[in-house]
Motif scaffolding. Sequence first.
Motif, PDB file in Angstrom:
ATOM      1  N   GLY A 195      -6.036   8.397  14.301  1.00  0.00           N
ATOM      2  CA  GLY A 195      -5.106   9.321  14.763  1.00  0.00           C
ATOM      3  C   GLY A 195      -4.985  10.500  13.785  1.00  0.00           C
ATOM      4  N   LYS A 196      -5.774  10.532  12.466  1.00  0.00           N
ATOM      5  CA  LYS A 196      -5.571  11.690  11.632  1.00  0.00           C
ATOM      6  C   LYS A 196      -6.845  12.001  11.363  1.00  0.00           C
ATOM      7  CE  LYS A 196      -2.806  11.741   8.148  1.00  0.00           C
ATOM      8  NZ  LYS A 196      -1.641  12.604   8.643  1.00  0.00           N
ATOM      9  N   THR A 197      -7.056  13.492  10.857  1.00  0.00           N
ATOM     10  CA  THR A 197      -8.229  13.752  10.768  1.00  0.00           C
ATOM     11  C   THR A 197      -8.683  14.160   9.168  1.00  0.00           C
ATOM     12  OG1 THR A 197      -7.107  16.240  10.862  1.00  0.00           O
ATOM     13  CG2 THR A 197      -8.319  15.232  12.828  1.00  0.00           C
ATOM     14  N   GLN A 198      -7.438  14.322   8.552  1.00  0.00           N
ATOM     15  CA  GLN A 198      -7.632  14.427   6.905  1.00  0.00           C
ATOM     16  C   GLN A 198      -7.545  13.173   6.008  1.00  0.00           C
ATOM     17  OE1 GLN A 198      -8.246  17.440   5.370  1.00  0.00           O
ATOM     18  NE2 GLN A 198      -8.554  18.288   7.422  1.00  0.00           N
ATOM     19  N   PRO A 199      -8.376  12.851   5.209  1.00  0.00           N
ATOM     20  CA  PRO A 199      -8.368  11.602   4.575  1.00  0.00           C
ATOM     21  C   PRO A 199      -6.967  11.550   3.918  1.00  0.00           C
ATOM     22  CG  PRO A 199     -10.066  13.176   3.412  1.00  0.00           C
ATOM     23  CD  PRO A 199      -9.342  13.607   4.776  1.00  0.00           C
ATOM     24  N   GLU A 200      -6.533  10.134   3.519  1.00  0.00           N
ATOM     25  CA  GLU A 200      -5.409  10.223   2.657  1.00  0.00           C
ATOM     26  C   GLU A 200      -6.155   9.000   1.418  1.00  0.00           C
ATOM     27  OE1 GLU A 200      -2.397  11.027   2.948  1.00  0.00           O
ATOM     28  OE2 GLU A 200      -1.303   9.942   1.726  1.00  0.00           O
ATOM     29  N   CYS A 201      -5.381   9.515   0.267  1.00  0.00           N
ATOM     30  CA  CYS A 201      -5.655   8.454  -0.798  1.00  0.00           C
ATOM     31  C   CYS A 201      -4.871   7.406  -0.841  1.00  0.00           C
ATOM     32  CB  CYS A 201      -5.652   9.270  -2.225  1.00  0.00           C
ATOM     33  SG  CYS A 201      -6.339   8.398  -3.542  1.00  0.00           S
ATOM     34  N   VAL A 202      -5.387   5.912  -0.725  1.00  0.00           N
ATOM     35  CA  VAL A 202      -4.506   4.989  -0.834  1.00  0.00           C
ATOM     36  C   VAL A 202      -4.223   4.081  -2.073  1.00  0.00           C
ATOM     37  CG1 VAL A 202      -3.934   2.732   0.460  1.00  0.00           C
ATOM     38  CG2 VAL A 202      -5.185   4.771   1.554  1.00  0.00           C
ATOM     39  N   PHE A 203      -3.086   3.914  -2.337  1.00  0.00           N
ATOM     40  CA  PHE A 203      -2.739   3.284  -3.707  1.00  0.00           C
ATOM     41  C   PHE A 203      -2.150   1.977  -3.424  1.00  0.00           C
ATOM     42  CE2 PHE A 203      -2.885   7.812  -4.516  1.00  0.00           C
ATOM     43  CZ  PHE A 203      -3.587   7.969  -5.775  1.00  0.00           C
ATOM     44  N   ALA A 204      -2.282   0.847  -4.523  1.00  0.00           N
ATOM     45  CA  ALA A 204      -1.633  -0.421  -4.316  1.00  0.00           C
ATOM     46  C   ALA A 204      -0.529  -0.402  -5.288  1.00  0.00           C
ATOM     47  CB  ALA A 204      -2.390  -1.427  -4.644  1.00  0.00           C
ATOM     48  N   LEU A 205       0.467  -0.998  -5.243  1.00  0.00           N
ATOM     49  CA  LEU A 205       1.553  -1.021  -5.927  1.00  0.00           C
ATOM     50  C   LEU A 205       1.362  -2.569  -6.255  1.00  0.00           C
ATOM     51  CD1 LEU A 205       4.480  -0.455  -7.329  1.00  0.00           C
ATOM     52  CD2 LEU A 205       5.540  -0.986  -5.243  1.00  0.00           C
ATOM     53  N   VAL A 206       1.326  -2.824  -7.594  1.00  0.00           N
ATOM     54  CA  VAL A 206       1.071  -4.141  -8.060  1.00  0.00           C
ATOM     55  C   VAL A 206       2.152  -5.011  -9.159  1.00  0.00           C
ATOM     56  CG1 VAL A 206      -1.205  -4.187  -7.545  1.00  0.00           C
ATOM     57  CG2 VAL A 206      -0.477  -3.497  -9.828  1.00  0.00           C
ATOM     58  N   GLY A 207       3.111  -3.933  -9.561  1.00  0.00           N
ATOM     59  CA  GLY A 207       4.044  -4.322 -10.476  1.00  0.00           C
ATOM     60  C   GLY A 207       4.829  -3.166 -10.992  1.00  0.00           C
ATOM     61  N   ALA A 257       0.814  -1.081  -0.068  1.00  0.00           N
ATOM     62  CA  ALA A 257      -0.050   0.170   0.048  1.00  0.00           C
ATOM     63  C   ALA A 257       0.941   1.205  -0.073  1.00  0.00           C
ATOM     64  CB  ALA A 257      -1.026   0.061   1.161  1.00  0.00           C
ATOM     65  N   LEU A 258       0.539   2.198  -0.942  1.00  0.00           N
ATOM     66  CA  LEU A 258       1.384   3.391  -0.966  1.00  0.00           C
ATOM     67  C   LEU A 258       0.613   4.404  -0.566  1.00  0.00           C
ATOM     68  CD1 LEU A 258       2.890   3.052  -4.655  1.00  0.00           C
ATOM     69  CD2 LEU A 258       3.999   2.215  -2.541  1.00  0.00           C
ATOM     70  N   GLY A 259       1.125   5.755  -0.014  1.00  0.00           N
ATOM     71  CA  GLY A 259       0.507   6.886   0.326  1.00  0.00           C
ATOM     72  C   GLY A 259       0.537   7.588  -0.828  1.00  0.00           C
ATOM     73  N   ALA A 260      -0.253   8.848  -0.916  1.00  0.00           N
ATOM     74  CA  ALA A 260      -0.505   9.496  -2.185  1.00  0.00           C
ATOM     75  C   ALA A 260       0.840  10.238  -2.686  1.00  0.00           C
ATOM     76  CB  ALA A 260      -1.564  10.595  -2.039  1.00  0.00           C
ATOM     77  N   SER A 261       1.544  10.766  -1.468  1.00  0.00           N
ATOM     78  CA  SER A 261       2.893  11.428  -2.040  1.00  0.00           C
ATOM     79  C   SER A 261       3.580  10.497  -2.916  1.00  0.00           C
ATOM     80  CB  SER A 261       3.750  11.843  -0.756  1.00  0.00           C
ATOM     81  OG  SER A 261       4.636  12.501  -1.124  1.00  0.00           O
ATOM     82  N   THR A 262       3.867   9.351  -2.042  1.00  0.00           N
ATOM     83  CA  THR A 262       4.648   8.338  -2.813  1.00  0.00           C
ATOM     84  C   THR A 262       4.135   7.888  -4.351  1.00  0.00           C
ATOM     85  OG1 THR A 262       5.154   7.362  -1.019  1.00  0.00           O
ATOM     86  CG2 THR A 262       5.846   6.125  -2.660  1.00  0.00           C
ATOM     87  N   ALA A 263       2.869   7.651  -4.497  1.00  0.00           N
ATOM     88  CA  ALA A 263       2.243   7.253  -5.755  1.00  0.00           C
ATOM     89  C   ALA A 263       2.613   8.475  -6.647  1.00  0.00           C
ATOM     90  CB  ALA A 263       0.795   7.087  -5.384  1.00  0.00           C
ATOM     91  N   ASP A 264       2.362   9.524  -6.279  1.00  0.00           N
ATOM     92  CA  ASP A 264       2.599  10.764  -7.274  1.00  0.00           C
ATOM     93  C   ASP A 264       4.170  10.614  -7.945  1.00  0.00           C
ATOM     94  OD1 ASP A 264       1.547  13.174  -8.702  1.00  0.00           O
ATOM     95  OD2 ASP A 264       3.264  14.138  -7.563  1.00  0.00           O
ATOM     96  N   ARG A 265       4.907  10.125  -6.982  1.00  0.00           N
ATOM     97  CA  ARG A 265       6.261  10.120  -7.520  1.00  0.00           C
ATOM     98  C   ARG A 265       6.693   9.025  -8.461  1.00  0.00           C
ATOM     99  NH1 ARG A 265       6.248  13.221  -2.910  1.00  0.00           N
ATOM    100  NH2 ARG A 265       7.681  14.703  -2.424  1.00  0.00           N
ATOM    101  N   VAL A 266       6.019   8.044  -8.189  1.00  0.00           N
ATOM    102  CA  VAL A 266       6.430   6.706  -8.957  1.00  0.00           C
ATOM    103  C   VAL A 266       5.397   6.438 -10.185  1.00  0.00           C
ATOM    104  CG1 VAL A 266       7.682   5.959  -6.942  1.00  0.00           C
ATOM    105  CG2 VAL A 266       5.283   5.222  -7.096  1.00  0.00           C
TER     106      VAL A 266
END
Length: 740
Positions: free
Chosen positions: A646-658, A621-630
């Motif tokens: 523990g966080k108030t702001q939502p995070e867009c979650v990505f999957a690295l599959v290949g 699982a990747l965070g949005a910041s990592t996903a944007d870079r790769v």
Amino acid sequence: MRVADWLFGSGRALGFVLLAALIALRIADPPFLENTRNRAFDLFQQFKPRDAAPAPVAIIDIDDKSISELGQWPWPRTRLADLVSRTAEAGAAALAFDIIFSEPDRLSPDLVAQDNEDLPELVREELAALPGNDQVLAAEIAVFPVVVGQTSVRIGAAEAPGALPPEVAHGLIGPDPRPFLLTFPDLVENLPELEAAAAGRGVFSVRPDPDGVYRRVPMVVVVEDRIRLGLAPELLRVATGGAPFAIRTNDAGVEGVVVARQLVQTDADGTVWPYLAPSDANRFVSATDLLGGRVLPDRLDGHLVLVGTSAIGLEDFRATPLGVAMAGVEIHAQVLENILTGSLLVRPNYTIAAELTVVFVLGLLAVLLLPAMGALWVVASALVLLAGYASATWFLFSGQRVLLDPTYPLFATALLVMTMATANYIREERRREQIRGAFGQYVSPDLVARLADSPEDLRLGGETRELTLLFTDVRGFTTISEDFKDNPPGLTALMNRFLTTLSQAILAEGGTIDKFMGDAVMAFWNAPVDVADHAEAACRAALDMQAGVSALNAQRAAEAKEDPAIGTPHVITVGIGINTGTCVVGNMGSDTRFDYTALGDSVNLASRLEGASSLYDVGIALGASTADRVKDSFAILELDLIRVKGKTQPECVFALVGDAALAASGAFVALRSEIQTMLAAYREQDWTGARTALAAARAQAAAADVPLSGYLDLFRDRIEDLASDPPGADWQGVFIATSK
């Protein structure tokens, strides 16, 4: 030739300066010298550990077997009361707890009544009227010589201080020992009723040396300006009638502690050096065996008994000079054995003077004779003298249990011989070795080499920089560890193979291993030196980890096929979370031990993403910041909008599959499009469109050979639930995670 020329010419002046510096260095005794000396003392014990002579000391062990049979820890205090009662019935002399009872037992009848308001009133009243579990334990403690353990804290409590801990009567022979003793500002004590009922109170805190090894145990400490005995001597004092103890001091510090009518010689700070024997099953009595009546009648008769734990899950193991970890309670037991058998190691004050004399004599010979004699003769003579000294230190240890440093005199003499010709070379090599020693355990060999060549790239103490962080965890590790409950070495070997696989993938991509946490790993990129493509490097490492774990599973399956006795091996599955963001990174920790680590919100998010990988049944699982870079270099899929705990702001979650090859395939491009369509319809509450896109995505996932059935099943269930019970117009499609 004038005498002055002979004394100070031919490089002798440099030799005299170096000799003076070496003597001053030994007097200052910086930590690296202490560590080297301690490692030598460790080797002495490893070459000749103590023979475990019979001594009336036993450990009631809350071991894995006890937890398996009697239930998880913590146990009800009534069971511990039974433990005290059974120990007394077995004829033990006294008992000490290497456990703290600082909070009320949550299983007490009155607390059960308070916590269960739906119980019938009569039942609640009857439960409230029953004696509390802590009262039951206190009643048993009151009728048998019991020492309760207390643990120290290194920072004073934030709240207003309470009553000072009671002080055992004692005498002082010589100056006040307080300036020399280990000092702690506060104690974590037991419940008041347990403290009041106990015959004694002992501090079981033991500080490790800077390298994390537990070599010395305090006999006495100072807490809130009051002198307290350690757990082992306090148990001995109570068992022999509870008489006052005494501390003998001189101007150099503490000489020893008089307890149970004998003088126990200590270091100047009131600590002793245990002479350890290998861990021995004969010291232990399983708690479940004692409670179940499966112990020989005379097993504990007349014994000093310590209650502690060797259960792996309770993590009360300490690194020891023997080179193996040992349960903390067994260290206290061995201190008692040392006291009773007179087998403690000693390091008298005169040993420092002896070591300095050897350095001076051998160094002076080297400085005076090296220019006048051939180097071969000097080296041969030095080797003979040093071998004689090293042999003397061994015979003092093996025959008299005296610890005389074998390392520094040898090191200083050899350094003098070499440095008079190669001072600049040695200084450069020492600088390189210091850097390698500091970071060799954290980063790849290539990065260590870069640091050695360019130390200006290294900035310690904490700095703010952008990192890519990676967390891993084994799914279903509890089930795996349960199957190894009777074979802890097998579990250790399996985890070592697994963690080696992960470590190799991290180091191969230039990552820094922050720490191992049981079956988990934390790593990061872009510190301590810059890594330009740190987000991509972390993603490559994650894919390599998955490939390596798959290879490990195949290898273990092949091993099981060749050897049926192994049984069916578990298939290890690893979950990985990756996030990129700004952190503080540097050496952080206490005044005695620190780690090179990273702190910050981005670190916490990376850890939560590892948990999210399990929720969405994806490997990485990747965070949005990592996903944007790769996004242009790897096959990634948007999974969800999630608000992690523990966080108030939502995070867009990505999957690295290949990798990039998969990302360029037509099947994957179609799969990514269908998932984006599904998520858009889902967030717009277009349930029909979401169902259609989900079905198409399932087909495309099969075509692309991307395992997404768990993720798609999760959204199928969500869509059906929300379609039957719409969330309302203000819903933004954010999933709220309630666990880590």
